[in-house]
Design an enzyme around this catalytic site. Structure first.
Site, mmCIF file in Angstrom:
data_model
loop_
_atom_site.group_PDB
_atom_site.id
_atom_site.type_symbol
_atom_site.label_atom_id
_atom_site.label_comp_id
_atom_site.label_asym_id
_atom_site.label_seq_id
_atom_site.Cartn_x
_atom_site.Cartn_y
_atom_site.Cartn_z
ATOM 1 C CG ASP A 48 27.985 22.332 50.936
ATOM 2 O OD1 ASP A 48 28.697 21.033 51.223
ATOM 3 O OD2 ASP A 48 26.664 22.570 51.612
ATOM 4 C CG ASP A 74 21.591 24.018 44.236
ATOM 5 O OD1 ASP A 74 22.298 22.921 44.022
ATOM 6 O OD2 ASP A 74 20.751 24.714 44.959
ATOM 7 C CB VAL A 75 25.438 20.073 43.300
ATOM 8 C CG1 VAL A 75 27.212 19.845 43.410
ATOM 9 C CG2 VAL A 75 24.760 19.393 43.720
ATOM 10 C CE1 TYR A 173 21.436 9.014 48.553
ATOM 11 C CE2 TYR A 173 20.523 7.059 49.854
ATOM 12 C CZ TYR A 173 21.534 8.055 49.521
ATOM 13 O OH TYR A 173 22.933 8.152 50.175
ATOM 14 C CE LYS A 177 23.423 9.048 46.800
ATOM 15 N NZ LYS A 177 24.555 10.204 46.382
ATOM 16 C CB ILE A 208 28.858 6.880 56.114
ATOM 17 C CG1 ILE A 208 29.758 5.730 55.450
ATOM 18 C CG2 ILE A 208 30.597 7.659 57.141
ATOM 19 C CD1 ILE A 208 30.581 4.437 55.783
ATOM 20 C CB THR A 210 27.840 11.737 57.606
ATOM 21 O OG1 THR A 210 26.579 11.348 56.752
ATOM 22 C CG2 THR A 210 29.240 10.823 57.212
HETATM 23 P P1 NAP Z 1 26.312 15.320 54.668
HETATM 24 O O1 NAP Z 1 26.886 15.034 55.848
HETATM 25 O O2 NAP Z 1 24.571 15.838 54.799
HETATM 26 O O3 NAP Z 1 27.042 16.037 53.634
HETATM 27 C C1 NAP Z 1 26.060 16.459 52.943
HETATM 28 C C2 NAP Z 1 26.861 18.491 52.161
HETATM 29 O O4 NAP Z 1 26.179 18.051 50.562
HETATM 30 C C3 NAP Z 1 26.167 19.455 52.856
HETATM 31 O O5 NAP Z 1 27.315 19.644 53.048
HETATM 32 C C4 NAP Z 1 24.549 18.972 52.306
HETATM 33 O O6 NAP Z 1 24.738 20.568 52.570
HETATM 34 C C5 NAP Z 1 25.836 18.763 51.341
HETATM 35 N N1 NAP Z 1 25.095 19.490 49.654
HETATM 36 C C6 NAP Z 1 23.183 19.049 49.818
HETATM 37 N N2 NAP Z 1 22.903 19.266 49.007
HETATM 38 C C7 NAP Z 1 23.302 20.771 48.136
HETATM 39 C C8 NAP Z 1 23.679 20.755 46.530
HETATM 40 N N3 NAP Z 1 22.288 21.270 45.603
HETATM 41 N N4 NAP Z 1 24.700 21.392 45.958
HETATM 42 C C9 NAP Z 1 25.949 21.332 46.910
HETATM 43 N N5 NAP Z 1 25.565 20.849 48.022
HETATM 44 C C10 NAP Z 1 24.936 19.925 48.511
HETATM 45 O O7 NAP Z 1 25.972 13.876 53.871
HETATM 46 P P2 NAP Z 1 26.796 12.597 53.995
HETATM 47 O O8 NAP Z 1 26.848 11.450 54.809
HETATM 48 O O9 NAP Z 1 29.149 13.112 54.247
HETATM 49 O O10 NAP Z 1 26.995 12.057 52.547
HETATM 50 C C11 NAP Z 1 28.073 12.268 51.466
HETATM 51 C C12 NAP Z 1 27.757 11.999 49.668
HETATM 52 O O11 NAP Z 1 27.462 10.803 50.302
HETATM 53 C C13 NAP Z 1 26.395 11.901 49.462
HETATM 54 O O12 NAP Z 1 25.881 11.768 48.318
HETATM 55 C C14 NAP Z 1 25.277 11.019 50.116
HETATM 56 O O13 NAP Z 1 24.578 9.980 49.254
HETATM 57 C C15 NAP Z 1 26.491 9.451 50.081
HETATM 58 N N6 NAP Z 1 26.193 8.592 50.971
HETATM 59 C C16 NAP Z 1 26.574 8.422 52.541
HETATM 60 C C17 NAP Z 1 26.344 7.665 53.144
HETATM 61 C C18 NAP Z 1 25.405 7.896 54.303
HETATM 62 O O14 NAP Z 1 25.441 7.490 55.215
HETATM 63 N N7 NAP Z 1 26.450 8.652 54.858
HETATM 64 C C19 NAP Z 1 25.860 6.423 52.372
HETATM 65 C C20 NAP Z 1 26.372 6.016 51.253
HETATM 66 C C21 NAP Z 1 25.978 7.413 51.120
HETATM 67 P P3 NAP Z 1 23.659 20.903 52.868
HETATM 68 O O15 NAP Z 1 23.811 20.320 54.778
HETATM 69 O O16 NAP Z 1 23.734 22.267 53.448
HETATM 70 O O17 NAP Z 1 22.458 20.352 52.663
#
Ligand code: NAP
Length: 279
Positions: A48, A74-75, A173, A177, A208, A210
């Site tokens: 991360d 950083d991905v 987005y 996606k 979700i 989060t």
């Molecule tokens: P989250 O709680 O914000 O976690 C995402 C993590 O990725 C954070 O720790 C973030 O760090 C890190 N990150 C961001 N940019 C990055 C980079 N360039 N390199 C490495 N790490 C990075 O989000 P989440 O809800 O768990 O989402 C995880 C995945 O599920 C994402 O791909 C999201 O699009 C997908 N998703 C989520 C939902 C939802 O409802 N939550 C729904 C559909 C899909 P920082 O906090 O420092 O930015």
């Protein structure tokens, strides 16, 4: 956390002997995935940009009896992917599972295409799509390496319902996606045609609970003047099941795709959305 038939919380060894990388493991779905994979016996590399939280997740896994470590990553940076793969191979001797999970919501916030800057469009596409390309590129090479401990495995790309249907005010987005969805299928077909024993699948969560979604709700409420609780109620109403999802529910699907239980599943899109896309 589920328990094994012996009553321990160490799971049932569904990933015993496997090595996994989980990106975005510091928070939300990534953190839940790291915990679930480790509980089932995988050795997990948590990556991360958020180093403090990522270290904490890896430490929790170890404290619970698992094997994990954290690497800052950083991905969007290809040289950092090379470093993460090298560190994984050096520590664990191979790679079997890659969860391309790290991602962001619309850069600069949600809003109509007409107001979206090109810089923000590119940022979203970079973090949410380029990253998955880089992960597949370097992940496939490492997983298929039969001189290593692995030689076969599974790549799981976290897309979204926004990769299946257009989300207004989130064109960047949705485009990213949607790109992940078809990148996944192309990669799955390439691996199959090349005779690599690598399955590649996408996961499409609904909303979700989060930090990503909480932040979005608060921003939306601040912009529109709506109470955050009202904004959440409106979001819940989009899910026929009557609630938002929790990260563990996505992690369970990721665990299934990572394990040999999904051995005939490749190029598939697993929708985990409380019925969001069913109507
Ligand atoms: P989250 O709680 O914000 O976690 C995402 C993590 O990725 C954070 O720790 C973030 O760090 C890190 N990150 C961001 N940019 C990055 C980079 N360039 N390199 C490495 N790490 C990075 O989000 P989440 O809800 O768990 O989402 C995880 C995945 O599920 C994402 O791909 C999201 O699009 C997908 N998703 C989520 C939902 C939802 O409802 N939550 C729904 C559909 C899909 P920082 O906090 O420092 O930015």
């Amino acid at each position: 956390m589920s328990t094994s038939p012996t009553g321990s919380n160490r799971g049932n060894g569904r990933l015993q002997g496997k090595v996994a990388i989980v990106t975005g493991a510091a928070s939300g779905i990534g953190a839940a995935s790291a915990r679930h994979l480790a509980r089932e016996g995988a050795r997990v590399v948590c990556t991360d940009t958020d180093e403090a939280s990522g270290q904490a997740v890896a430490a929790q896994v170890v404290q619970a009896g698992g094997d994990a470590f954290f690497i800052a990553h950083d991905v969007v940076e290809e040289n950092q992917w090379e470093r993460v793969i090298q560190a994984t191979l050096a520590r664990y001797g191979g790679l079997h599972v890659l969860v391309n999970n790290a991602g962001i919501g619309p850069a600069g916030g949600a809003g109509p295409i007409e107001t979206k800057s090109l810089a923000n469009w590119r940022r979203t596409l970079s973090v949410d799509l380029d990253s998955v390309f880089l992960g597949c590129k370097h992940g496939i090479a490492a997983i298929r390496d039969t001189t290593r401990e692995s030689g076969s495995g599974s790549i799981i790309n976290v897309s979204s319902i926004a990769g299946l249907i257009g989300l207004p005010n989130a064109a960047d987005y949705s485009a990213a996606k949607g790109g992940v969805r078809l990148l996944t299928k192309a990669a799955a077909l390439e691996c199959a045609a090349a005779g690599y024993r690598i399955r590649v699948n996408s996961v499409h969560p609904g909303y979700i609970d989060t930090p990503m979604v909480r932040g979005g709700l608060e921003r939306r409420a601040a912009i529109s003047g709506v109470d955050p609780a009202q904004a959440e109620t409106a979001l819940i109403a989009l899910h026929p099941i009557g609630r938002l999802g929790v990260a563990d529910e996505i992690a369970q699907t990721i665990l299934f795709l990572a394990s040999d239980e999904s051995s005939f599943t490749t190029g598939a899109e697993m929708v985990v959305d409380g019925g969001y896309c069913a109507r």
